[in-house]
Design an enzyme around this catalytic site. Structure first.
Site, PDB file in Angstrom:
ATOM      1  CB  ILE A 130      -0.916   0.028   1.236  1.00 37.94           C
ATOM      2  CG1 ILE A 130      -1.828  -1.204   1.254  1.00 37.94           C
ATOM      3  CG2 ILE A 130      -1.747   1.304   1.259  1.00 37.94           C
ATOM      4  CD1 ILE A 130      -2.652  -1.336   2.525  1.00 37.94           C
ATOM      5  N   GLY A 131       0.795   2.058  -1.019  1.00 41.11           N
ATOM      6  CA  GLY A 131       1.612   3.265  -1.120  1.00 41.11           C
ATOM      7  C   GLY A 131       0.825   4.507  -0.761  1.00 41.11           C
ATOM      8  CB  THR A 165       2.460  -4.000   5.647  1.00 43.28           C
ATOM      9  OG1 THR A 165       2.118  -3.097   6.707  1.00 43.28           O
ATOM     10  CG2 THR A 165       2.534  -5.411   6.202  1.00 43.28           C
ATOM     11  CD  GLU A 248      -5.923   0.188   4.751  1.00 44.13           C
ATOM     12  OE1 GLU A 248      -5.033   0.268   5.609  1.00 44.13           O
ATOM     13  OE2 GLU A 248      -5.924   0.861   3.703  1.00 44.13           O
TER      14      GLU A 248
END
Length: 378
Positions: A130-131, A165, A248
């Site tokens: 996830i950026g 992560t 999310e």
């Protein structure tokens, strides 16, 4: 006030059969995994385990069959995810890709990307990072400074992402970045699908409080992206990322992170009874059941192509509070120095993890601001 609606959803006999099937598989697959390791749950990385789930059709469950999915309902997916988390299965390898990257690519990717990437996600062999967060720009995504500038044939990406992560294991990252100017604080952003093997990408480990490596800092230096790296419409990144965050923030991972500790606590309390323990456990169970119903309801709304940002933020905030309360409840009921090494090790693991529960996926303060605005309170 605009109170979010949580319609009642129920499971039927077919769902019960699926639950028993998953539970039976996990009973065998996790036999030799100690509780302290199962307490890591969706931080536990096991590529072989994820591939086995893919073979059984338990990843990409809601994706259309033409893209390698199962075409099953969000409730069925919710059941599988619940069982995986409750058992403490090592799901980190496929977690981000299955939970949120696949829906983003399904909604905004090209046909070529859908046919190339989605079947691999469903097979448990394609991993994502996830950026979003950056140094100095955590949950306040509108202050992100990573930029993708247009060049001949594509974009040039520069910037840094933090707390990513398992970026060191990821095949791709969906990067939230600036692509243009805007008078609106939330304007001028886009999402980019970045192949992590491209030149110019550096992944540096960030150790957590337990000294473990799953977080990373990812730097992009003049990374050349093709034109089709742009996901969706240029400048619509804020709306897209808010939809992604609904996936999310609303799942069972937002209230089951400490669940393995509950199992160990009950094991140690078996046969002891006690009014205090019964009262504490009763309240905790009630909170879990309410959150579960709320999460199921949001899954149903996502299936209807709704955008339940407010509802998912409420779940995430309440869920993180419960997850952090559980080790404290366990401490009151049963001292962590109890003569049971498995319980003590599990307790220690959860205590070290608990501070992150109200940070990951959006800090408590940011979420409560979203909730207040959604309810018309500010």
């Amino acid at each position: 006030m605009n109170i979010p609606d949580y319609p009642i959803l129920r499971t039927d006999d077919e769902h019960t059969g699926l639950r028993h099937e998953v539970r039976s598989f996990l009973d065998g697959a996790l036999t030799n995994l100690p509780a302290s390791e199962r307490a890591r749950s969706w931080i536990g990385f096991d590529a072989d385990f994820s591939a086995e789930l893919g073979k059984r059709g338990w990843l990409g469950m809601t994706l259309p069959k033409e893209y390698g999915g199962q075409g099953r309902s969000p409730i069925e997916r919710h059941i599988v995810v619940e069982e995986l988390l409750a058992a403490g299965a090592p799901v980190a390898a496929h977690w981000i890709a299955d939970r949120q990257s696949a829906p983003v690519i399904l909604n905004y990717g090209t046909e070529a990307q859908r046919h190339e990437i989605l079947p691999r996600i469903a097979a448990g062999t394609c991993f994502f990072g996830i950026g979003m967060s950056e140094p100095g720009s955590g949950s306040d995504l509108a202050s992100a400074r990573t930029r993708a500038e247009k060049i001949q044939g594509g974009f040039l990406l520069n910037g840094t992402k933090l707390w990513t992560t398992y970026a060191h294991k990821a095949d791709y990252m969906i990067v939230f970045c600036r692509t243009g100017a805007s008078e609106s604080r939330h304007g001028g952003f886009s999402q980019m699908l970045v192949d992590m093997s491209l030149p110019g990408i550096r992944v540096s480990p960030v150790l957590d409080i337990a000294g473990e490596h799953h977080f990373n800092e990812v730097s992009f230096t003049d990374v050349e992206l093709p034109e089709d790296a742009l996901l969706g419409e240029e400048g619509q990144g804020w709306a897209q990322v808010m939809s992604e965050l609904a996936f999310e923030r609303s799942g069972p991972d937002r209230f089951l992170s400490s669940f393995v500790l509950i199992g160990e606590l009950l094991r140690c309390l078996e046969g002891q009874g006690g009014q205090i323990a019964a009262s504490e456990l009763g309240r905790m169970t009630a909170r879990l059941m309410v959150l579960r119903q709320m999460s199921l309801s949001v899954a149903g709304r996502l299936a209807q192509k709704e955008d339940p940002v407010l509802a998912s933020s409420v779940i995430k905030d309440l869920g993180a509070t419960l997850e952090q309360d559980i080790p404290e409840i366990a401490r009151r009921i049963l001292a962590p120095v109890a003569q049971d090494p498995a319980y003590a090790a599990t307790f220690q693991r959860i205590v070290l993890s608990a501070p992150s529960f109200s940070l990951r996926g959006g800090t408590r303060e940011i979420l409560r601001g979203i909730i207040a605005r959604g309810l018309g309170l500010r």
